[in-house]
Design a protein around this motif. Structure first.
Motif, mmCIF file in Angstrom:
data_model
loop_
_atom_site.group_PDB
_atom_site.id
_atom_site.type_symbol
_atom_site.label_atom_id
_atom_site.label_comp_id
_atom_site.label_asym_id
_atom_site.label_seq_id
_atom_site.Cartn_x
_atom_site.Cartn_y
_atom_site.Cartn_z
ATOM 1 N N HIS A 158 29.579 -20.897 -75.849
ATOM 2 C CA HIS A 158 29.761 -19.527 -75.335
ATOM 3 C C HIS A 158 29.118 -19.368 -73.953
ATOM 4 O O HIS A 158 29.216 -18.322 -73.339
ATOM 5 N N VAL A 159 28.446 -20.420 -73.483
ATOM 6 C CA VAL A 159 27.859 -20.427 -72.144
ATOM 7 C C VAL A 159 28.688 -21.369 -71.278
ATOM 8 O O VAL A 159 28.918 -22.517 -71.664
ATOM 9 N N GLN B 227 25.765 -20.695 -66.689
ATOM 10 C CA GLN B 227 24.547 -21.458 -66.418
ATOM 11 C C GLN B 227 24.803 -22.492 -65.336
ATOM 12 O O GLN B 227 25.809 -23.186 -65.358
ATOM 13 N N ARG C 152 30.155 -15.790 -72.681
ATOM 14 C CA ARG C 152 29.181 -14.697 -72.694
ATOM 15 C C ARG C 152 28.099 -14.858 -71.636
ATOM 16 O O ARG C 152 27.317 -13.942 -71.393
ATOM 17 N N GLU D 289 23.684 -13.624 -67.994
ATOM 18 C CA GLU D 289 24.482 -13.126 -69.111
ATOM 19 C C GLU D 289 25.568 -12.242 -68.528
ATOM 20 O O GLU D 289 25.312 -11.419 -67.641
#
Lengths: 167, 167
Positions: free
Chosen positions: A80-81, A118, A115, A164
């Motif tokens: 999800h990253v 990074q 979501r 985020e």
């Protein structure tokens, strides 16, 4: 400025214009981990084949002003990253292309269900990039001691940056 | 205790014993990012084919007590930092196998020319692992907000842990 750059999905016919931009960036060895002597096939695989999406920014005259990729940063329970990489053509520096691509990539990421975003290895010596990512809402969440082998400066710290995304 | 565990390079004939250990660990979805429903082929690729090295720890009776992989964490200019993953068989927990494998992997990493070791996604809820890695000289150098989707706890923070190796 950057409103003039149209960002659209990469097409394979873009490669002859994209590759010289990527090669020049990676050859400098001061921003990305890709080996400075990476082959065209290796970079095509990393930038186009493996990512979930690749886009290009086109200047008003149609020339490639920049490119970015977007992919999950980890498998399964970390998927999800996402992770992105951005490269701006030397001739298009200072026109807000990186900002435009980063904002575009965040919208794409949300649309794809990610979501958060990074960056795993931002050379601490790349102060302009660090400042820009902070301006765009990314936080430094980690510092990796001497994790980046800068081609002029030697081993420098690398930063982990994270944001985020509003979903 | 862990002196009884002999650690040696993985052989393909180990797979029938290694796979159930990996599967049970990943199915729990509380330590590794690998999707809990990962296929045998996906895990074989990730644990055996892609890494630079894979080892197994064997109990006194010859059974597989644990396994680990070792690989570069980044390409080119980040390739002096390695990444490892360790899994201990349920029946061999509490016998120092993880400690023995981590120490073995550090020696292997130095022998292979790596200068540091990084864990990218340690679930903060995995307190036993965090405590053990700290005991073995790793520092928490970053915290990734809600980056691990724990199968029971939901989104939890993930830690980046790092150790420079004596070279």
């Amino acid at each position: 400025m950057h409103r003039e750059a149209a960002i659209r999905p990469y097409r394979e016919t873009d490669w002859p214009a994209v590759w010289p931009v990527l090669r020049a960036t990676f050859e400098a060895g001061d921003t990305y981990a890709f080996a400075p002597d990476s082959t065209e096939a290796e970079i095509h695989r990393a930038w186009v084949e493996l990512p979930a999406a690749t886009c290009v920014a086109c200047a008003a005259d149609g020339r490639i002003a920049g490119t970015y990729y977007l992919k999950a940063n980890q498998p399964g329970l970390g998927s999800h990253v996402c992770n992105c990489g951005y490269v701006v053509a030397p001739a298009a520096q200072g026109q807000g292309i990186a900002t435009a691509m980063c904002e575009h990539s965040q919208q794409e990421a949300v649309a794809m269900g990610f979501r958060a975003m990074q960056f795993n290895l931002v050379a601490s010596s790349n102060e302009r990039a660090v400042r820009l990512w902070k301006h765009l809402g990314f936080a430094v969440v980690g510092t990796l001691p001497r994790a980046f082998r800068h081609q002029r400066l030697g081993f420098v710290d690398a930063l982990v940056m994270f944001k985020e995304l509003a979903t």
